[in-house]
Design a protein around this motif. Structure first.
Motif, PDB file in Angstrom:
ATOM      1  N   ALA A  58      35.337  32.826  39.647  1.00  0.00           N
ATOM      2  CA  ALA A  58      35.476  34.058  38.870  1.00  0.00           C
ATOM      3  C   ALA A  58      36.906  34.562  38.961  1.00  0.00           C
ATOM      4  N   VAL A  60      39.183  38.038  38.630  1.00  0.00           N
ATOM      5  CA  VAL A  60      39.163  39.507  38.600  1.00  0.00           C
ATOM      6  C   VAL A  60      40.605  39.999  38.490  1.00  0.00           C
ATOM      7  N   GLN A  61      40.867  40.880  37.532  1.00  0.00           N
ATOM      8  CA  GLN A  61      42.215  41.416  37.346  1.00  0.00           C
ATOM      9  C   GLN A  61      42.183  42.934  37.497  1.00  0.00           C
ATOM     10  N   THR A  62      42.909  43.431  38.503  1.00  0.00           N
ATOM     11  CA  THR A  62      42.977  44.851  38.798  1.00  0.00           C
ATOM     12  C   THR A  62      44.433  45.278  38.901  1.00  0.00           C
ATOM     13  N   THR A  75      45.756  39.556  40.111  1.00  0.00           N
ATOM     14  CA  THR A  75      44.772  38.618  39.582  1.00  0.00           C
ATOM     15  C   THR A  75      44.199  37.812  40.741  1.00  0.00           C
ATOM     16  N   THR A  76      42.885  37.852  40.898  1.00  0.00           N
ATOM     17  CA  THR A  76      42.215  37.150  41.989  1.00  0.00           C
ATOM     18  C   THR A  76      41.292  36.077  41.432  1.00  0.00           C
ATOM     19  N   TRP A  84      39.469  32.667  48.178  1.00  0.00           N
ATOM     20  CA  TRP A  84      40.146  33.313  47.060  1.00  0.00           C
ATOM     21  C   TRP A  84      41.652  33.048  47.069  1.00  0.00           C
ATOM     22  N   LYS A  86      45.258  34.989  45.227  1.00  0.00           N
ATOM     23  CA  LYS A  86      45.734  36.140  44.463  1.00  0.00           C
ATOM     24  C   LYS A  86      47.119  35.891  43.891  1.00  0.00           C
ATOM     25  N   ARG A 110      48.247  39.937  31.944  1.00  0.00           N
ATOM     26  CA  ARG A 110      46.935  39.330  32.169  1.00  0.00           C
ATOM     27  C   ARG A 110      46.884  37.913  31.604  1.00  0.00           C
TER      28      ARG A 110
END
Length: 216
Positions: A58, A60-62, A75-76, A84, A86, A110
């Motif tokens: 998966a 995940v972008q925060t 971005t993880t 994981w 990053k 992104r």
């Protein structure tokens, strides 16, 4: 900030399998500066979403600010095992009060980090026409070589360290070249990059000299 978990063996195995199933990212959006096609964020996701999910990966972008107040996109890439990786991408925008400008900056970041992290490559232009080897060579020779990521980072840092009046004049010049935000700087050719870099270095040097005189 750590950029990966202690072990990534299971993540790497899963990513290798997923990459074997990725599609090419179809280029259908138009770059406003060079008028060439590129794959936008949704097209990059279309190329990798299903294989990533299939192999328990998966993305995940925060966003978060560091101790200096710099806003970054984080971005993880995560695996179901808990492993994981990053990627940290500093965000910048000339017009801080313009939500649309920030949106463009974030979307660009992104797309850039997602492609880099999972290994997505763009497809040929989707018009069904393949240029001959001679035409491709000619196009490469004629097209200006844009700057690399490390040059983009270097110039951004130099601009921030420059005198505010110099920054204003510099941004007026960049605007005349179609550069509206920090993220657009990556579209500069290397000749212009060197010109701006040298100008910033001279300005920073003159600031330091003035500071030294005032302290004496």
């Amino acid at each position: 900030m750590n950029t990966q978990s202690e072990h990534i063996n299971e993540l790497a195995t899963a990513l290798a399998k997923a990459q074997g199933e990725f599609k090419f990212a179809v280029k259908s959006s138009i770059n406003p500066h060079y008028k060439n096609k590129y794959a936008d964020l949704s097209e990059v996701w279309d190329a990798c979403r299903e294989p990533l999910s299939k192999h328990n990966l998966a993305v995940v972008q925060t966003m978060a600010k560091d101790d200096q107040g710099v806003l970054s996109l984080i971005t993880t890439l995560a695996h179901s095992s808990g492993q994981w990786i990053k990627s940290i991408y500093p965000l910048a925008c000339k017009d801080h009060n313009n939500p649309q400008a920030w949106g463009s900056s974030i979307t660009y970041a992104r797309r850039y980090t997602l492609s880099s992290m999972v290994g997505i490559a763009p497809d040929e232009d989707d018009d069904g026409n393949k240029a001959s080897a001679v035409s491709e060579k000619k196009a490469k020779e004629e097209k200006p070589k844009v700057i690399a990521q490390d040059q983009w980072t270097e110039l951004n840092e130099l601009i921030k360290k420059s005198d505010p009046d110099y920054q204003k004049n510099l941004w007026d010049y960049l605007a005349s070249q179609g550069i509206q935000a920090y993220t657009d700087i990556i579209f500069l050719d290397e000749k212009t990059f060197l010109k701006l870099k040298n100008g910033c270095l001279k300005n920073i040097s003159s600031k330091e000299k003035v500071h030294a005189i005032n302290q004496s």
